[in-house]
Scaffold this active site. Structure first.
Site, PDB file in Angstrom:
ATOM      1  NE  ARG A 249     -60.933 109.300  23.790  1.00 25.79           N
ATOM      2  CZ  ARG A 249     -61.205 108.355  24.671  1.00 25.79           C
ATOM      3  NH1 ARG A 249     -61.035 107.063  24.360  1.00 25.79           N
ATOM      4  NH2 ARG A 249     -61.647 108.642  25.870  1.00 25.79           N
TER       5      ARG A 249
ATOM      6  CE1 TYR B 160     -65.124 113.709  19.703  1.00 23.87           C
ATOM      7  CE2 TYR B 160     -63.470 112.012  20.099  1.00 23.87           C
ATOM      8  CZ  TYR B 160     -64.229 113.080  20.547  1.00 23.87           C
ATOM      9  OH  TYR B 160     -64.071 113.519  21.836  1.00 23.87           O
TER      10      TYR B 160
ATOM     11  CG  HIS C 271     -55.374 111.209  29.670  1.00 25.77           C
ATOM     12  ND1 HIS C 271     -56.553 110.575  29.995  1.00 25.77           N
ATOM     13  CD2 HIS C 271     -55.716 112.240  28.854  1.00 25.77           C
ATOM     14  CE1 HIS C 271     -57.562 111.195  29.409  1.00 25.77           C
ATOM     15  NE2 HIS C 271     -57.086 112.211  28.720  1.00 25.77           N
TER      16      HIS C 271
ATOM     17  CB  SER D 142     -62.070 111.151  28.598  1.00 27.98           C
ATOM     18  OG  SER D 142     -60.944 110.478  28.100  1.00 27.98           O
TER      19      SER D 142
ATOM     20  CB  CYS E  21     -62.898 113.227  35.138  1.00 23.31           C
ATOM     21  SG  CYS E  21     -63.703 111.641  34.860  1.00 23.31           S
TER      22      CYS E  21
ATOM     23  NE  ARG F 263     -64.730 116.248  23.695  1.00 24.02           N
ATOM     24  CZ  ARG F 263     -63.743 115.746  24.458  1.00 24.02           C
ATOM     25  NH1 ARG F 263     -62.653 116.445  24.675  1.00 24.02           N
ATOM     26  NH2 ARG F 263     -63.865 114.561  25.018  1.00 24.02           N
TER      27      ARG F 263
END
Ligand code: OXD
Ligand code: MN
Length: 605
Positions: free
Chosen positions: A76, A205, A234, A256, A258, A375
């Site tokens: 991102r 992405y 989130h 993100s 974690c 990913r």
């Protein structure tokens, strides 16, 4: 999948918008996506022919493909992400702002003719379970087959979305995406919450291009949620069942990369036989007050877009198993036998392979084989621990909310807030070391309130006030906890084993929710007693446990000063109740400071 320029799909607002966009972007053809298997097969065949996908070993990994992105389009790009509202104050100090007129003037020329020579896909998608009052519809227009294939995994595509739209009087989110020329110089991800639209150009992405995810389900949804009285967060979502069969639900916000996916798919350690963790979501939760005064939640997504490196049978057997079928891998390494590999895989580094950019790689190479933010995209139904409640239209009732982050110092393994307001304060002051999920330096400590810093679609001061309002409306609110799996000892090594052993912390949390579970009052909140967390089957010593649970008032003095600066940045938008929480924390820490602590600080340590 039908290739018709002006197909009648029975929804004039969609058809009109499609005509407007095609007049601007000038695609060779327009295709309305229906979500069918036939459509998937055709998209895959075309992507293989064009090189956008590489077929993986189909006998070992049926339905799995590899995509290699442009090398500078791997995460991102927060500095190129904007919230566009009439008034700048509405986006607050943590978002990039652009006036709507300016945004349209800047992006329209980039979209003009951008789809020439390409196919424009129109993808109707539903976020949330079919038939749910939580669910929202988006239409994504894109010129990327990779985006369409991923949207089909991450959302519910086709008739199901159109049906939801015709059953409700609601609007849909207009999500316009083009790869453009993939240049970061001409890349923008702009959200228009006032008109329920997203324009994204210049990136393929996931977080920038699968517009149902961060753009709709978090940034636009958080705006809608404030107006409609709910929360778009989130957060992962799980059911936790104890050996007696008692099923409880936890929602947990972590920044993100974690460990949300790992916690969402946790496999209990051998010594905790009879416990089960059931996966509902790994990234986003929509939470609404129920008539019973509790908070109810759904996962709006239909798949998982997870970080690959570190995923193994040892760390996350459920995720590892899940990505053996029907998975799109992005930016992993490729072994000669057509199987993927990445750092942290159970298999040792292959003697030779192609790295994430398709270049020859050997263990002697100085660079990583897989990109650190490589990913997987996998349908939720492939997850062995998927909950039977995954698609429940009314969602699940939440017992506990966790705020977690990556903190090597100061923050104990777990502590409990005193009240909803104190819990909101813990979320608002969350900070974490940065990861590879966004471009920029990794490992830098930054504030990330509720893990929503990059995803809150409006002024975060108003967002904190909204959290407090939602809490006021709940007669049985979830209990709120702070967790930190990442505290390190003097040797720099993690003190806590993490992964499956995190269930030990969840067990204490659920005991606290049930009104028991031993806890010690400290200036920052309720901490487990030394033996309150089940350590049976681990070799954690008392000393390690006390280091994990340590609250050092001297270390917190520094935190309080940093929190004050951060809270002040919201000016008059900061709710007075959070300012009070901060003042009370400062007093409690001050009262706990001993002369020895003061001496230590005076001498500059
Ligand atoms: C994600 C992120 O991809 O948070 O989920 O970046
Ligand atoms: Mn995320």
């Amino acid at each position: 999948m039908t290739a018709q320029a002006h197909e009648n799909i029975g929804h004039s607002a969609i058809e009109q918008w499609v005509q407007e966009v095609s007049a601007l972007t000038l695609p060779d053809r327009v295709v309305y996506c229906d979500g069918s298997e036939r459509e998937k097969d055709a998209l895959i065949a075309e992507s293989l022919a064009s090189g956008e996908l590489i077929e993986l070993n189909q006998s070992r990994l049926p339905g799995c493909y590899l995509h290699r992105s442009a090398p500078h389009d791997v995460a991102r790009t927060e500095h190129l992400t904007f919230i566009s509202t009439t008034r700048k104050v509405d986006v607050g100090p943590t978002n990039n702002w652009m006036a709507p007129d300016e945004a349209r003037a800047k992006l329209t020329p980039l979209f003009a003719g951008a789809m020439r020579g390409r196919t424009m896909y129109v993808v109707p998608f539903l976020m949330g379970p079919p038939g749910s009052r939580f669910s929202k519809v988006g239409i994504e227009i894109t010129d990327s087959k990779y985006v369409v294939l991923n949207m089909r995994i991450m959302t519910r595509v086709g008739q199901v979305a159109l049906e939801h739209l015709s059953r409700t009087t609601e609007d849909f989110t207009r999500c316009l995406h083009s790869l453009g020329d993939l240049s970061p110089d001409r890349r923008f991800i702009v959200h228009f919450p006032e008109t329920n639209a997203v324009w994204s150009i210049g990136s393929g992405y996931g977080g920038n291009a699968l517009l149902g995810k961060k753009c709709l389900a978090l940034r636009i949804a958080s705006w809608l949620a404030r107006q409609e009285g709910w929360l778009a967060e989130h957060m992962l979502l799980i059911g936790v069942q104890n050996p007696a069969g008692d099923l409880r639900h936890i929602a947990a916000a972590f920044p993100s990369a974690c460990g949300k996916t790992n916690l969402a798919m946790l496999q209990p350690p051998a010594s905790m036989a009879g416990w089960k963790v059931q996966t509902i979501g790994d990234d986003i939760a929509w939470l609404r007050p129920g008539e019973d005064g509790r908070l109810w939640a759904v996962n709006p997504e239909a798949g998982f877009f997870g970080v690959v490196p570190g995923t193994s049978q040892k760390t996350n057997a459920n995720a590892f198993q899940m990505i053996q079928r029907n998975t799109i891998f992005t930016n992993v390494a490729l072994r000669p036998d057509g199987t993927p590999w990445w750092e942290g895989h159970d298999d040792p580094p292959p003697p030779d392979a192609l790295d994430w950019q398709g270049r020859p790689w050997t263990p002697a190479s100085s660079e990583k084989a897989a990109h650190p933010n490589s990913r997987f995209t996998t349908p939720a139904v492939e997850c062995p621990s998927l909950s039977a409640e995954f698609e429940q239209p009314e969602g699940v009732p939440i017992d506990a909310i966790l705020f977690g982050a990556r903190r090597q110092r100061r923050v104990p393994l777990v502590y409990q807030s005193r009240t909803w307001t104190h819990g909101t304060f813990l979320g608002a002051t969350l900070s974490s070391e940065t990861t590879a999920a966004a471009t920029g330096k990794v490992g830098v400590l930054r504030r990330d309130p509720m893990a929503m810093l990059p995803f809150c679609g409006y002024n975060m001061g108003d967002y904190f006030a909204h959290w407090l309002d939602v809490g006021k409306g709940l007669s049985a609110p979830p209990k709120i906890f702070r967790v930190n799996w990442f505290r390190t000892g003097e040797n720099g090594k993690f003190l806590w084993p993490g992964f499956g052993d995190n269930l030990r912390v969840l067990k204490w949390i659920l005991e606290r929710c049930a009104g028991h579970g031993e806890a010690v009052d400290t200036p920052i909140g309720w901490i487990p007693g030394l033996n309150a967390i089940d350590r049976a089957g681990t070799n954690l010593s008392d000393r390690e446990m006390s280091l994990l649970l340590k609250v050092d008032p001297a270390e917190w003095v520094e935190a309080i000063a940093g929190q004050e600066d951060f809270l002040n940045s919201f000016g008059t938008h900061l709710p007075a109740a959070l300012r009070d929480e901060h003042t009370q924390l400062a007093h409690r820490i001050h009262d706990a400071i001993t002369p020895a602590d003061l001496h230590g600080r005076d001498s500059g340590s």
